[in-house]
Design a protein around this motif. Sequence first.
Motif, PDB file in Angstrom:
ATOM      1  N   ARG A  45     -27.823 -11.961 -21.185  1.00  0.00           N
ATOM      2  CA  ARG A  45     -27.214 -11.763 -19.351  1.00  0.00           C
ATOM      3  C   ARG A  45     -26.088 -10.230 -19.339  1.00  0.00           C
ATOM      4  N   ARG A 194     -43.007  -7.391 -22.305  1.00  0.00           N
ATOM      5  CA  ARG A 194     -42.975  -7.777 -21.906  1.00  0.00           C
ATOM      6  C   ARG A 194     -43.456  -9.082 -21.478  1.00  0.00           C
ATOM      7  N   ILE A 224     -42.441 -10.766 -18.221  1.00  0.00           N
ATOM      8  CA  ILE A 224     -41.471 -10.532 -18.050  1.00  0.00           C
ATOM      9  C   ILE A 224     -41.192  -9.666 -16.541  1.00  0.00           C
ATOM     10  N   ARG A 227     -36.302  -6.897 -16.689  1.00  0.00           N
ATOM     11  CA  ARG A 227     -35.229  -7.462 -17.039  1.00  0.00           C
ATOM     12  C   ARG A 227     -33.555  -6.739 -16.994  1.00  0.00           C
ATOM     13  N   SER A 232     -33.308 -11.105 -13.661  1.00  0.00           N
ATOM     14  CA  SER A 232     -34.463 -10.856 -14.570  1.00  0.00           C
ATOM     15  C   SER A 232     -35.914 -11.770 -13.863  1.00  0.00           C
TER      16      SER A 232
END
Length: 342
Positions: A45, A194, A224, A227, A232
């Motif tokens: 993050r 992902r 995902i 991201r 995300s």
Amino acid sequence: MTRIAAFTTLFLSLILQSQARAQDEDIVVFDNGDRLTGEVKSLERGLLRFKTGAAGTISIEWDNVAHLSSTQNIQVETIEGLRYLGALYRSAKVFVVTVETESGPIELNASRVVKMSPIEETVDGRLDGDIYAGYSFTKATEVKQVNTGFNVDYRTELRIYSLTVDATLSDTGTEKSNQRINGALEYTRLWQDRWLTNGILNLTRNDELGIDLRTWLGFGGGRIVARSNESSLILDAGLALSRENVAGGIESEDSLEAYGRIRWDWFRYDFPELDLASSFIVFPSLTESGRVRGDFDITLRWEFIDDLSWRLSFYDSFDSNTNDPEAASNDYGVNTSIAWEF
């Protein structure tokens, strides 16, 4: 004897110094030229967690790091979902991460790197979560409300174990108290490019919807979709077996449902630090024609002191066909609380 004692003391001193240096071999260099020596704990993050001897573990904004080197075996993940494993070496170029893999060095633009995990990291270093609590009272209506809960994640290189509990308890002083309690245990397996698979066990009580206890077990998969160090987006879907124990003495009911879920997070670590997390999950029933239920949650967090945040959340739960005829089909609310991260 004196010379032997002096030699022994010198020898032990050198060993201790070498061990101390071995524990502090990771180096981070900032874009202004400053540097720190310590140990890389993680990157996620947009924040690099770096343990130093003097200040403990600190959080560094990733876009302020010009160079990073580490002798640890670190798994590095990019925006594209590619993973590389190896030590990190300082590159001649700024904002470039060089991973010494078994097949040779790989240079990665730092802006494309979104996650780092040392594989030797201890159990407590893999834990991440928060605990929160809030309370409100209105004299005119004599309504009291308590909101509390916690989130805990345990992460390895390819797996994530998550435990979440959220409870909202309301008391009007004259009527029966109203409870909304939700607990979820989730296992996620990460794959290349992902992709992911997961399993979910969820327990819910919602007096407004007439649910004494709803238990559902789901299995599915997803991806995902995007991201980065700012946001995300995760999509997943699957099948769920559920059992409902309904208020009012109505017989419990078993059903098979499909589910689809969207999770979107946005985070900013420039002042003020903000984190906006949202989730929407919908359950069309496969055994009860026309029935659809779902849950929507969105939470804004503002960190005003290190590891201490103000939390504002909104939730909405709906069910197109509740089994209790006296129950509402929709329940929503707003909560504020203070959260502590660990």
